[in-house]
Design an enzyme around this catalytic site. Structure first.
Site, mmCIF file in Angstrom:
data_model
loop_
_atom_site.group_PDB
_atom_site.id
_atom_site.type_symbol
_atom_site.label_atom_id
_atom_site.label_comp_id
_atom_site.label_asym_id
_atom_site.label_seq_id
_atom_site.Cartn_x
_atom_site.Cartn_y
_atom_site.Cartn_z
ATOM 1 N N LYS A 287 39.805 -19.973 0.453
ATOM 2 C CA LYS A 287 39.285 -19.933 1.829
ATOM 3 C C LYS A 287 40.305 -19.239 2.739
ATOM 4 O O LYS A 287 41.494 -19.241 2.431
ATOM 5 C CB LYS A 287 39.095 -21.366 2.332
ATOM 6 N N ARG A 361 29.072 -29.071 -5.635
ATOM 7 C CA ARG A 361 27.881 -29.242 -6.471
ATOM 8 C C ARG A 361 28.260 -29.537 -7.929
ATOM 9 O O ARG A 361 27.523 -30.207 -8.640
ATOM 10 C CB ARG A 361 26.978 -28.014 -6.340
HETATM 11 N N1 BES Z 1 33.350 -27.919 1.545
HETATM 12 C C1 BES Z 1 32.689 -26.688 1.713
HETATM 13 C C2 BES Z 1 31.603 -26.736 2.774
HETATM 14 C C3 BES Z 1 32.079 -27.011 4.179
HETATM 15 C C4 BES Z 1 32.353 -25.969 5.040
HETATM 16 C C5 BES Z 1 32.195 -28.299 4.637
HETATM 17 C C6 BES Z 1 32.776 -26.218 6.323
HETATM 18 C C7 BES Z 1 32.599 -28.551 5.938
HETATM 19 C C8 BES Z 1 32.890 -27.515 6.779
HETATM 20 C C9 BES Z 1 32.060 -26.264 0.391
HETATM 21 O O1 BES Z 1 32.744 -26.654 -0.748
HETATM 22 C C10 BES Z 1 32.033 -24.780 0.384
HETATM 23 O O2 BES Z 1 33.068 -24.194 0.378
HETATM 24 N N2 BES Z 1 30.839 -24.206 0.361
HETATM 25 C C11 BES Z 1 30.679 -22.796 0.343
HETATM 26 C C12 BES Z 1 29.604 -22.450 -0.656
HETATM 27 C C13 BES Z 1 29.504 -20.990 -0.973
HETATM 28 C C14 BES Z 1 30.735 -20.526 -1.722
HETATM 29 C C15 BES Z 1 28.273 -20.766 -1.811
HETATM 30 C C16 BES Z 1 30.281 -22.352 1.738
HETATM 31 O O3 BES Z 1 29.558 -23.073 2.423
HETATM 32 O O4 BES Z 1 30.742 -21.297 2.169
HETATM 33 MN MN MN Z 2 34.290 -25.303 -1.284
#
Ligand code: BES
Ligand code: MN
Ligand code: ZN
Length: 512
Positions: A287, A361
Site C-alpha cells: 500500500k 477474503r
Molecule cells: N483492508 C483493506 C480494505 C480497507 C481499505 C479497509 C481502507 C479500510 C480502509 C483490504 O485488505 C484491501 O486492501 N482491499 C483492497 C482490495 C483490492 C486489492 C482488490 C482494496 O480495497 O483496495
Molecule cells: Mn489489503
C-alpha cells in the site's frame, strides 16, 4: 467505564446540579426543584428565544442565590413524536459532551417528562439517555504516560472530569433494568473499540488470541486457539499464506457461548465470523505509505465478533453462538506470499493470488470453511474491513451488507433501525461469482475488471466458500469500523461497529 451511572427514586440531599429534559413546545416543569429554581428557569426560557428545546440542544443555567440548586441544565429532546430510542441515545451523547465541558463532577437527571405523543416509555427514555452518555464517554488512554507527580501538573490535568450521572425516577429499578441490558452491550462495544485502537506492535495474532481468552473465558465463553502448526496440519492454506511474510504467525480463535437450553440448540449455533488482519501493509502488493498507520484497524470485523461474544456472555443471553476470528498480519518479506502464487484453501479450492492486498477474503475463506465443517451453523454472518470500494459507495455512514436470505436481511434492517448502526443492502450476483474464477486455479482473489464493483466481487469470492443451503450475510465495515472525527455516540477512531446492531438482531429474533 469511566462514567458511572446510578438510579434513585429521589435525588440525594447533597445534590445541587440537575439536568431536566424538555420537549419542544412543552412547558418547563420539575417537581424535584425548588420554587425559586423553577421560576428562574422559566424566566430564562422566556428570555432566551433561540433555545427551542430542539433535539440535543442544551441550556446551562447558574441558579440565583435564593435557590437551593446551583446549576440546572435543560436538555432539549425535540418533538416528542419523533423521539426514538436511537434519538434518545444521541441526546444522551450530546448531554455528556456538554457535561464534559461544564466543570461539574456529578449531576442528577430528573426523569419525569410527561409529553404528548411520546411513544418511548419513560423507563426506556432514561435507559437510553444514560447509555448514550456512556457510549459518548469512551476514552482510550492506554498509551498516554501518567503524570509523574513531581512538580506542577499541566493545566489540562487539573480539569475537573465529569464522572457521575444519577437518573432520578419513581420507578428507578425499572430504569436500571432497562439500562443493564444496554450496559452489557456497551461493554462489548468498548472492548471492540479498545481492540481496534490498540497499536499493532501490541496487538498481533498471538497476543490478540491471548487477550480474547483472558477476557472471555472468565465470563463463561469457551475459547479455542488454533496456532500455525494446527492450521497447517488442517490444510488452512489461505490464512497461512496471508500471514507467512510476518514474523508473527497467524491464529484462528473459536469462541462458543452456549446460553441456550439443550433443545433450542438443535438447529445448530448462530455463527459470526470476523476478519482480524492486525496490520495490513498490502504485502508485496504494498500500500502507499500515507495513512498506512490506520491499517491497524483491519481487524475491526474480528473485534466486533469478540465484542458481541462478550456482551452475550455479560447479559447471559439464552442463545447458542459460535464466533470465529482469523488473525494474521499481512507483511512483505522474503517469506511473504506473492502475486502469482497459488494456494490451497481449507475447503480444497485452489486460489491464484493476483494481489496480496486482497488478503481479507483469504483469511475469511478458511474461517468460513472451518465454521461450516465443524459446527453446521444455522446461519453465518461475517464482518470484515474488506474493501476500500465500500467507502466509495457508502462513505462512513453505512455498512454494505450482502445477504443470501431475505428474511435475515429484513431482521437485520429492523435491528439497524433500533440500534442506529446503519446497514445498506448490496447485491449478490452469479456474474460476480463467475468473475472470480481463474484461468490457472479454481479461483482468483481479485475481479476480472479492474476496480469495478470491488465490494461485490469480494462478496462473490466469499460466496464460493458458502455451502449451498447455509444462509449467509457478509458485512463490509471498512467505512464504519473507524471514525475520523467525533460523532454523537462514537468518539473518533475505533467505533466498535457491529456489536450493537448484531446484539439487537440476536436479541429480537433468536433468544428464548
Ligand atoms: N483492508 C483493506 C480494505 C480497507 C481499505 C479497509 C481502507 C479500510 C480502509 C483490504 O485488505 C484491501 O486492501 N482491499 C483492497 C482490495 C483490492 C486489492 C482488490 C482494496 O480495497 O483496495
Ligand atoms: Mn489489503
Ligand atoms: Zn485488509
Amino acid at each position: 467505564m469511566s462514567l458511572s451511572i446510578s438510579f434513585t427514586k429521589e435525588p440525594k440531599k447533597s445534590v445541587v446540579n440537575f439536568v431536566v429534559p424538555l420537549f419542544k413546545g412543552e412547558s418547563f416543569a420539575a417537581p424535584g426543584l425548588s420554587k425559586a429554581a423553577v421560576s428562574f428557569v422559566k424566566h430564562a426560557l422566556e428570555k432566551k428565544a433561540d433555545f427551542k428545546a430542539g433535539h440535543g440542544e442544551v441550556l446551562d443555567l447558574l441558579m440565583p442565590a435564593n435557590a437551593d440548586e446551583e446549576r440546572v441544565i435543560v436538555l432539549g429532546l425535540g418533538d416528542a413524536k419523533a423521539l426514538t430510542a436511537v434519538k434518545a441515545e444521541e441526546a444522551g451523547g450530546k448531554l455528556l459532551a456538554c457535561l464534559n465541558g461544564s466543570g461539574l463532577k456529578d449531576v442528577s437527571l430528573l426523569l419525569s417528562v410527561k409529553a404528548k405523543g411520546l411513544e418511548l416509555k419513560e423507563e426506556e427514555l432514561g435507559a437510553c439517555l444514560a447509555n448514550g452518555a456512556v457510549l459518548r464517554s469512551y476514552k482510550f488512554e492506554r498509551y498516554k504516560s501518567k503524570p509523574s507527580g513531581k512538580g506542577k501538573k499541566p493545566a489540562e490535568e487539573k480539569k475537573v472530569e465529569f464522572s457521575k450521572l444519577a437518573i432520578v425516577h419513581e420507578h428507578s429499578a425499572n430504569v436500571k433494568k432497562a439500562y443493564d441490558v444496554k450496559k452489557a452491550i456497551s461493554e462489548g462495544v468498548f472492548f471492540a473499540r479498545d481492540l481496534v485502537n490498540s497499536a499493532p506492535n501490541d496487538l498481533y495474532p498471538e497476543s490478540y488470541a491471548q487477550i480474547i481468552k483472558d477476557e472471555l473465558k472468565p465470563l463463561g465463553v469457551e475459547v479455542e486457539i488454533l496456532d500455525e502448526k494446527k492450521m497447517l496440519k488442517l490444510g488452512m492454506g489461505a490464512i497461512m499464506a496471508v500471514g507467512q511474510g510476518s514474523a508473527r504467525q497467524p491464529r484462528m480463535v473459536v469462541m462458543r457461548w452456549k446460553g441456550a437450553a439443550k433443545k433450542a440448540q438443535e438447529g445448530g449455533p448462530l455463527a459470526f465470523v470476523g476478519k482480524g488482519v492486525t496490520f495490513d501493509t498490502g504485502g508485496i502488493s504494498l500500500k502507499p505509505g500515507a495513512g498506512m498507520d490506520e491499517m491497524k484497524m483491519d481487524m475491526g470485523g474480528s473485534a466486533a465478533v469478540v465484542g458481541l461474544m462478550k456482551s452475550l456472555a455479560l447479559r447471559k443471553a439464552k442463545v447458542d453462538v459460535v464466533g470465529v476470528v482469523g488473525l494474521a498480519e499481512n507483511m512483505p518479506s522474503e517469506r511473504a506470499y506473492r502475486p502469482g502464487d497459488v494456494v490451497t484453501s481449507y475447503s480444497g479450492k485452489t486460489i491464484e493470488v493476483l494481489n496480496t492486498d486482497a488478503e481479507g477474503r483469504l483469511v475469511l475463506a478458511d474461517c468460513l470453511t472451518h465454521v461450516q465443517k465443524k459446527y453446521k451453523p444455522r446461519f453465518i454472518i461475517d464482518l470484515a474491513t474488506l474493501t476500500g470500494a465500500i467507502m466509495v459507495a457508502l462513505g462512513y455512514e453505512y455498512c454494505g451488507t450482502f445477504a443470501t436470505d431475505d428474511e435475515m436481511w429484513s431482521q437485520l434492517e429492523k435491528a439497524s433501525a433500533s440500534s442506529g448502526e446503519k446497514l445498506w443492502r448490496m447485491p449478490l450476483d452469479e456474474e460476480w461469482k463467475k468473475q472470480m474464477q481463474s484461468d490457472v486455479a479454481d479461483l482468483q482473489n481479485i475481479g476480472k475488471i479492474a476496480r469495478m464493483a470491488g465490494s461485490c466481487t469480494a462478496a462473490g469470492f466469499l460466496q464460493h466458500f458458502i455451502e449451498d443451503d447455509t444462509p449467509w450475510v457478509h458485512m463490509d465495515i471498512a467505512g464504519t469500523a473507524w471514525r475520523k472525527s467525533d460523532m454523537a455516540l462514537y468518539p473518533k477512531f475505533g467505533s466498535g461497529f457491529g456489536v450493537r446492531v448484531l446484539s439487537d438482531f440476536v436479541m429480537s429474533n433468536y433468544e428464548g
